[in-house]
Scaffold this active site. Structure first.
Site, short mmCIF file in Angstrom:
data_model
loop_
_atom_site.label_atom_id
_atom_site.label_comp_id
_atom_site.label_asym_id
_atom_site.label_seq_id
_atom_site.Cartn_x
_atom_site.Cartn_y
_atom_site.Cartn_z
N ASP A 165 0.71 -1.13 -0.09
CA ASP A 165 0.00 -0.25 -0.14
C ASP A 165 0.87 1.39 -0.03
O ASP A 165 0.27 2.11 -0.36
CB ASP A 165 -0.91 0.08 1.22
CG ASP A 165 -2.14 -0.92 1.04
OD1 ASP A 165 -2.80 -0.68 0.09
OD2 ASP A 165 -2.54 -1.41 2.20
C1 BGC Z 1 0.11 1.32 6.28
C2 BGC Z 1 -0.23 0.10 5.50
C3 BGC Z 1 -1.84 0.16 5.33
C4 BGC Z 1 -2.34 1.36 4.88
C5 BGC Z 1 -3.58 1.49 4.81
C6 BGC Z 1 -0.48 2.35 5.64
O1 BGC Z 1 -0.21 3.64 6.66
O2 BGC Z 1 1.54 1.57 6.40
O3 BGC Z 1 0.24 -1.11 6.22
O4 BGC Z 1 -2.17 -0.86 4.57
O5 BGC Z 1 -1.87 2.47 5.42
O6 BGC Z 1 -4.25 1.49 6.06
C1 NOJ Z 2 -1.88 -3.68 5.28
C2 NOJ Z 2 -3.02 -3.89 4.27
O1 NOJ Z 2 -4.11 -4.25 5.08
C3 NOJ Z 2 -2.98 -4.70 3.47
O2 NOJ Z 2 -3.84 -4.78 2.26
C4 NOJ Z 2 -1.59 -4.26 2.75
O3 NOJ Z 2 -1.19 -5.37 1.63
C5 NOJ Z 2 -0.39 -4.25 3.66
N1 NOJ Z 2 -0.68 -3.38 4.66
C6 NOJ Z 2 1.22 -3.96 3.06
O4 NOJ Z 2 1.04 -2.52 2.75
#
Ligand code: BGC
Ligand code: NOJ
Length: 811
Positions: free
Chosen positions: A483
């Site tokens: 993400d």
């Molecule tokens: C986090 C991710 C997460 C995303 C959406 C980001 O700040 O690092 O792990 O999936 O937010 O919630």
């Molecule tokens: C948390 C999110 O829920 C997941 O969808 C994503 O793949 C990981 N973070 C990595 O960014």
């Protein structure tokens, strides 16, 4: 250092001090009513949706941590204490918390009075039952007061914590006998209320926080409790609570049980009222009488235990290593069901208001639980697919209550569609149920745009084919699995969210991870076409998959590992040419899982690079070297300090991709070594460093570049649960469902003598014994089914309701 121990026989983790390094929690509930409960009775409850139907309030990020929950207070001759230590924090003579499967039992003892509180959500019951068992361990009569406490949330948890100008005036309750009814907004559009009951007479009650606590007190010293005098307060606005006061008298050695129920009721719109202004309590009364005695609670506890017996009996291991057995048999499948239930919505790190269910998250969660709950998994697949768009793209998240795509979070995460193929193929392999493909499913929840599930898969597949970039690799869109790798974002405004802010159209930035996924899941799509007689579609799919393999070989290989991406300028990401972020974990895992480089030595070379550059004591970090500054062209990944989260943290979710890749090239020692580095039961001894629960995975453990290494965060709700379960059960232990049989292909540490597995599969039970006389990691020397030698490594489907013997000799 440990703060408790595993009790494998009872399937419990037993915590023996309230002061664990971070609140260690458990989840209660199955279908509708859910509670989170910490080892000191902190936590909250909701019905289906932690944002829209919050039943009790929780103040996140509180000081002290984890304040607020389902508390009991005892005033024993002015000695005030709580069985779970918090909130009073009076020193206890004894403390113990047992987190079990679907229940938590917290026991405190002081002045020869023992209070054991059992918390559970019975099956098919919209409420939390709390049984308080009081034992007088002295040889004299004890008279004391017991106070209960819950704090109601005004339903919409987001509104509840922001909109006080309205909310301080809306709170309403009704009190009848020993039952407190919370009915805020019931007078208008809500058809639901909550109640808090106890199965005994009460000496008084409170329903208004301020009266119970005293305006300037915290939970630790409520005026009503300290003075031993309930106020009989009636909430009008402000902060409604539920508190009973019971006067207890116990003879020497006497034991008494009290059953409290925190329930949730929905009434029919036309049947809301008993009389003007008085709510219809029929359903609540029914719930209360169903759980009125200790025997009722025991019965429900047994039912919960049977329920878990059933789920856990689908895959079980016998192995000399306790840590492995307890992960495989108990805690990992338990966490898989929890992630299925919650997705990423509500934990001690996810507030339950910021996120609904993720499209990719929920599809991946299914990989870890289809074998336990095939029917529910099927429904979940259909629900997720219904949030897909006609062009194959998807809403990134949807709200569990409405099951509708969440506009606020948007879409364009170009990996999302492929995960639907992952879950559907896993579902078919487990169940053999191809009929799911014929089910009509709307696009964007619009019934007028209905097509069968197969068509949804096809659009997932072609969404990639139709969105290729300059190198013919898949366009990344907003982000792929990672993400935080935001190649089209270019955000310079701190007030923008990387996740939702407007992106460039993005016709350049490409993802090698999605390319690897496309080969993996594209092959499954091809196979599904073939097995359902769609030969032409299968051939077409095969052509696209093969072409993608060629493109990965040409543009996705960096020399010693796979590249990660191309950015918006067409520059490489995750290449030895980069100064930072030279190698990433994700594309290594998925390209090898796709079989790329396995025959020509590149897979081995890649995994050697991973070992050298990414692995550390606490697991495999996400990339290396960590980013030391903010890169406009990379986005959120470079916002985190080195070693944390997506910036080179051990992001546990994709460690298992590497474990699986190791098994593909036959390196069982490496695969299991990686397994052990992040499996929580193996980290129990370093709980003071690891911090989070030693019985469940956390999303992230700080990596080798972090200031504090080895510290975990974001426990419970993470795709790590499902993927590690897949890695250990299907690839390391190697018992893997396939479309037409059960594959037996272990890849284990070479010093193992063997192990036994029980696997229920397609209406038969397989007792599998694996022997390793030649001390190898991989390779089947002989495979026998009921004494008869089989060719290859697949046990055919018997579908006969019988128990079968499978003997496997490695060599
Ligand atoms: C986090 C991710 C997460 C995303 C959406 C980001 O700040 O690092 O792990 O999936 O937010 O919630
Ligand atoms: C948390 C999110 O829920 C997941 O969808 C994503 O793949 C990981 N973070 C990595 O960014």
């Amino acid at each position: 250092m440990r703060f408790g121990r595993f009790d494998d026989e009872h399937r419990e983790y037993v915590i023996d001090t309230p002061m664990v390094p971070y609140p260690w929690i458990n989840y209660l509930g199955y279908d509708g009513f859910f509670s989170l409960i910490s080892n000191t009775a902190g936590g909250y409850s909701f019905y289906k949706d932690a944002r829209l139907r919050r039943i009790t309030r929780y103040r996140y990020n509180n000081i002290p941590v984890d304040d607020g929950g389902k508390y009991f207070y005892i005033n024993d001759n002015n000695d005030v204490w709580s069985p779970g230590w918090k909130p009073v924090k009076a020193e206890l003579d004894k403390y113990e918390c047992r987190h079990g499967l679907g229940y938590t039992k917290i026991t405190g003892e002081k002045n020869n009075l023992e209070a054991e509180v059992l918390y559970l959500v019975p099956l098919k019951f919209n409420g939390e039952v709390q049984r308080v068992r009081l034992t007088n361990k002295s040889d004299y009569v004890k008279k004391f007061k017991l106070f209960s406490f819950v704090e109601f949330c005004l339903w919409n948890a987001y509104d509840d914590m922001t909109n006080f100008q309205r909310n301080f005036s809306t709170g309403e309750v009704e009190i009848k006998g020993s039952v407190i009814y919370h009915k805020t907004e019931y007078r208008e559009r809500r058809d639901h209320f909550a109640f808090y009951s106890v199965n005994s007479d009460i000496a008084g009650y409170d329903t208004q926080m301020e009266d119970f606590l005293g305006l300037y007190n915290g939970f630790s010293s409520p005026d009503a409790v300290i003075e031993g005098k309930p106020r009989n307060s009636e909430a009008h606005g402000w902060q409604p609570i539920g508190s009973h006061c019971i006067e207890v008298e116990l003879g020497a050695g006497e034991v008494k049980d009290y059953i409290f129920i925190l329930g949730y009721v929905e009434n029919d719109k036309n049947d809301k009222w008993e009389s003007p202004g008085i709510i219809n309590k029929t359903k609540a009364q029914k719930m209360i009488s169903k759980m009125s005695s200790s025997e009722d609670v025991d019965r429900e506890l047994d039912a919960i235990s049977d329920y878990w017996d059933g789920l856990l009996s689908v895959y079980g291991i016998e192995h000399p290593e306790d840590k492995l057995s307890r992960m495989v048999n108990i805690w990992n499948p338990y966490q898989c069901i929890t992630t299925y239930n919650m997705s990423r919505s509500a934990s001690y790190f996810e507030s339950g208001i910021g996120r609904g269910f993720g499209f990719r998250d929920s599809n991946q969660d299914l990989l870890g639980c289809i074998h336990q709950i095939p029917e529910k998994s099927k429904q979940r697949i259909l629900d997720i697919a219904a949030t897909q768009m006609e062009d194959g793209s998807a809403y990134h998240q949807y709200q569990p209550l409405t099951k509708r795509g969440n506009d606020e979070v948007g879409g364009n995460f170009n990996d999302d569609p492929l995960w639907l193929i992952a879950s559907v193929s896993a579902y078919i392999k487990e169940t053999g149920d191809y009929s799911i493909l014929e089910r009509l499913v709307p696009f964007d929840n619009d019934e007028n745009k209905e097509k069968n599930l197969f068509e949804h898969l096809k659009r997932s597949f072609y969404h990639v084919v139709d969105n290729l970039g300059p190198h013919r690799l898949p366009l990344i869109g907003r982000a792929d699995w990672n993400d935080c790798l935001n190649l089209n974002c270019f955000s310079e405004d701190p007030d923008e969210s990387f996740q939702t802010t407007e992106n460039k159209e993005g016709k350049v930035a490409e993802s090698v991870l999605i390319a690897g996924m496309f080969v993996c899941y594209g092959r499954e799509f091809e196979e599904i076409c073939r097995r359902t007689g769609k030969e032409k579609e299968a051939k077409e799919a095969n052509r696209h998959v093969n072409s993608m393999i060629g493109i990965i070989n040409e543009h996705g290989w960096d020399g010693e590992w796979f590249l990660r991406a191309y950015d918006d300028k067409g520059d490489k990401v995750g290449s030895s040419e980069n100064e930072e972020g030279q190698i990433f974990i994700e594309s290594q895992g998925f390209c090898i899982m796709a079989g790329i480089g396995v025959d020509d030595g590149r897979a081995k070379q890649t995994l050697d690079s991973v070992k050298e550059k990414l692995s550390c004591e606490y697991g495999i970090v996400l990339q290396n070297p960590a980013y030391s500054k903010y890169y406009l062209n990379l986005g959120e990944i470079s916002t985190y300090p080195e070693g944390y989260k997506e910036n080179a943290g051990v992001f546990c979710h994709n460690n298992p991709w590497i474990m699986i890749a190791e098994t593909i090239i036959g390196r069982g020692d490496e695969a299991f070594d990686y397994y052990r580095r992040i499996a929580p039961a193996y980290l129990e001894e370093i709980s003071e460093i690891h911090k989070t629960e030693p019985y469940v995975y956390s999303q992230m453990v700080s990596g080798k570049d972090a200031y504090k290494k080895g510290e975990a965060k974001n426990s419970w709700l993470t795709g790590t649960a499902a993927w590690n379960y897949v890695a250990i059960t299907q690839y390391i232990l190697g018992i893997r469902p396939d479309y037409d049989g059960l594959i037996i292909d272990p890849c284990i540490p070479s010093d193992w003598d063997g192990f036994k597995i029980v696997r229920k599969f397609r209406n038969s039970v397989y007792n599998i014994e694996v022997k390793n006389p030649e001390k190898v990691s991989k390779g089947i020397k002989s495979l026998k089914l009921d004494g008869k030698e089989l060719e290859g490594n697949k046990v055919p489907i018997s579908d006969d309701g019988e128990i079968h013997r499978v003997e496997v000799v490695l060599g």
